[in-house]
Design an enzyme around this catalytic site. Structure first.
Site, PDB file in Angstrom:
ATOM      1  N   LYS A 115       0.956  -1.066   0.020  1.00 18.93           N
ATOM      2  CA  LYS A 115       0.017  -0.083  -0.008  1.00 18.93           C
ATOM      3  C   LYS A 115       0.923   1.185  -0.076  1.00 18.93           C
ATOM      4  O   LYS A 115       0.355   2.323  -0.534  1.00 18.93           O
ATOM      5  CB  LYS A 115      -0.985   0.048   1.136  1.00 18.93           C
ATOM      6  CG  LYS A 115      -1.878  -1.201   1.177  1.00 18.93           C
ATOM      7  CD  LYS A 115      -2.751  -1.617  -0.075  1.00 18.93           C
ATOM      8  CE  LYS A 115      -3.106  -2.844  -0.167  1.00 18.93           C
ATOM      9  NZ  LYS A 115      -3.435  -3.323  -1.489  1.00 18.93           N
ATOM     10  N   ARG A 291      -7.612  -7.392 -10.289  1.00 22.49           N
ATOM     11  CA  ARG A 291      -8.369  -8.543 -10.685  1.00 22.49           C
ATOM     12  C   ARG A 291      -9.537  -8.122 -11.018  1.00 22.49           C
ATOM     13  O   ARG A 291      -9.891  -6.950 -11.049  1.00 22.49           O
ATOM     14  CB  ARG A 291      -8.490  -9.354  -9.405  1.00 22.49           C
ATOM     15  CG  ARG A 291      -9.313  -8.682  -8.232  1.00 22.49           C
ATOM     16  CD  ARG A 291      -9.796  -9.273  -7.202  1.00 22.49           C
ATOM     17  NE  ARG A 291     -10.499  -8.606  -6.339  1.00 22.49           N
ATOM     18  CZ  ARG A 291     -10.316  -7.874  -5.526  1.00 22.49           C
ATOM     19  NH1 ARG A 291      -9.267  -7.888  -5.108  1.00 22.49           N
ATOM     20  NH2 ARG A 291     -11.173  -7.174  -4.802  1.00 22.49           N
TER      21      ARG A 291
END
Ligand code: MV4
Length: 493
Positions: A115, A291
């Site tokens: 992150k 994804r």
């Protein structure tokens, strides 16, 4: 691409294979012992058992999946969502084995999985970030300095976390020390990486994500937003497109930020950039999911683009055939996730056999599921039964259609979240569009479902009574019974 192995199960495996079939591509299923009788296994052209039910011994075992790909002669692998879909080690192995992953390169997964690296990329691309620490926070002094700059409340997040994992809120200066220590210890034990960073805690945000598609030639487009603010403990309950709060200008701005972020990590394929939107309509980058997402159907419904088909064409090296200016939003789409969980019992998973399973049908409905009547929901995986989507000219039409579809959907044998979905979709806060990520906490009490169920049960009893047990010998209903009152009519009261 001639043959694709789908390294997933359930509704998403089936949904991917359907597009493959439309494209004339052969399909290979891999399945665990718990999924022998599953619909996706039957639908595939070939199917191979890869081990015991536990996903750690089947769907997550990279070697087994690569072995089947080689044995079957598959030239591509679609990982769906969950399981190996965002695993850079898997992506790297496929790169080495010269099997095409229908997904982004390992390098993009790595950047977005970290992150702090993701935020650094966003900053470089001029994508707005929540005010906070510039990078990892090493000690208390640094944490206090950040706190003085951005103010309370704060949120400490693990760099290796994501999706709500490894977050701690801090409300005052006195508790920073303790919370920082806890957060770093948690991050170390959960992810093997103690790096944490600090952001200002946006207390009543909306969650809006942008769908992107990027090809291997540097072209990237955005397919507008999905709003996913209605969630319960980081599990989404309702998703919709478009969002009720975005203006065309803000949509364009967020879309262009998402495209720039994708370009900043040399992204390829379908991806989703998550943003928080605060009550002043400021938006901030949260994270990027590398994804195909669970809720992708709502984007397909409003854009008329088959995202799986686009993923396959991109993986095959085709340049994007859709230009940004060709895309426009038509109508409104909603999705509710139907889980085998008991909303009256703290959403405890309720697995079992689907003794009744009748799907809603008719105009404007899309149901992505992987079960039929008589099948058992396995205990080993996520207990989602189906994704129920409705599509209509406008939001009101999509809500009305969803209500009708939920009433028409008949599931027995397991408790489901259908009544909870109906509650949420018809709640004044949802209907008016005035909601945030706290909707379920703010508005839902299990008691809210009780009357609905009683009505449904008495209606069902009346329905059964009217159609079965009390008919006379010649098949006509007895005169003293009164009119048949349908379950639908009673449910609407
Ligand atoms: C936040 C936030 C408020 N402020 N960050 C939760 C999931 C993960 N992607 C990030 N999350 C949040 N990050 C700041 N600075 C609130 C959340 C959050 C949330 C975000 C989207 C949807 C639902 C949520 C539920 C709780 C917390």
């Amino acid at each position: 691409m001639k043959k694709i192995l789908v390294a997933n199960r359930g509704e998403i495996a089936l949904r991917i294979m359907r597009t493959c079939r439309e494209m004339g591509i052969e399909t290979v299923a891999v399945y665990s012992e718990a999924d022998r009788d599953a619909l996706f296994v039957r639908f595939a052209d070939e199917a191979y058992c890869i081990g015991p039910p536990a996903s750690s011994q089947s769907y997550l075992v990279i070697d087994k999946i690569i072995d089947v790909a080689k044995m079957s002669g598959a030239d591509g692998i679609h990982p769906g969502y969950g399981f190996l879909s965002e695993n850079p080690e898997f992506a790297r192995r496929l790169e080495q084995e010269k099997i095409t992953l229908i997904g982004p390169p390992a390098s993009a997964m790595e950047v977005m999985g970290d992150k702090l690296a993701a935020k650094a990329t966003a900053e470089k691309q001029h994508v707005p970030l929540v005010p906070g620490s510039a990078g990892a926070v090493k000690d208390l002094e640094e944490a206090k300095r950040v706190a003085r700059e951005v103010g309370f409340p704060l949120l400490i997040k693990a760099s290796a976390g994501g999706g709500g994992k490894g977050m701690r809120a801090v409300y005052d200066e006195e508790s920073i020390d303790e919370e920082l220590t806890l957060a770093m210890n948690e991050a170390r034990s959960a992810f093997g990486d103690a790096s944490v960073f600090i952001e200002r805690y946006v207390t009543s945000p909306r969650h809006i994500e942008i769908q992107v598609l990027a090809d291997k030639h540097g072209n990237c487009i955005y397919l507008f937003e999905r709003e996913c603010s209605i969630q319960r403990r980081h599990q989404k309950v309702i998703e919709e497109a478009p969002s009720t709060v975005l203006t065309p200008e803000m949509r364009k701005e967020m879309g262009e930020c998402a495209v720039n972020l994708a370009k900043g990590c040399a992204y390829v394929g379908a991806g989703t950039v998550e943003f928080l939107v605060d009550d002043q309509m400021n938006f901030y980058f949260l994270e990027m999911n590398t994804r195909l997402q669970v809720e992708h159907p709502v984007t397909e419904l409003i854009t008329d683009v088959d995202l799986v088909k686009q993923q396959i064409l991109i993986a095959d090296g085709e340049p994007l055939s859709i230009r940004q200016e060709d895309l426009k939003i038509r109508g409104h789409a909603l999705e509710v996730r139907v889980y085998a969980e008991d909303p009256k019992n703290n959403f405890l998973p309720d697995i079992g056999t689907l003794t009744t399973y009748r799907r809603p049908q008719g105009p404007g409905i899309r149901l992505d599921d992987g079960f039929e009547e008589g099948m058992t929901i396995p205990i080993y995986y996520d207990p989602m039964i189906a994704k129920l989507c409705t599509f209509a000219e406008d939001r009101k039409g999509a809500i009305d259609r969803m209500t009708r579809a939920i009433d028409e959907y008949q599931i027995s044998g397991v408790e489901t979240t259908l009544a909870f979905c109906k509650f949420a979709i018809n709640h004044e806060a949802f209907v008016s569009g005035k909601f945030d990520t706290h909707f379920v906490n703010d508005h839902f009490k299990p008691e809210a479902l009780e009357p609905v169920d009683e009505v449904a049960e008495s209606a069902l009893a009346a329905f059964i009574g009217a159609t079965a047990g009390t008919s006379s010998a010649n098949g006509t209903r007895q005169a003293d019974q009164g009119p048949i009152v349908s379950k639908w009519k009673i449910n609407r009261r």
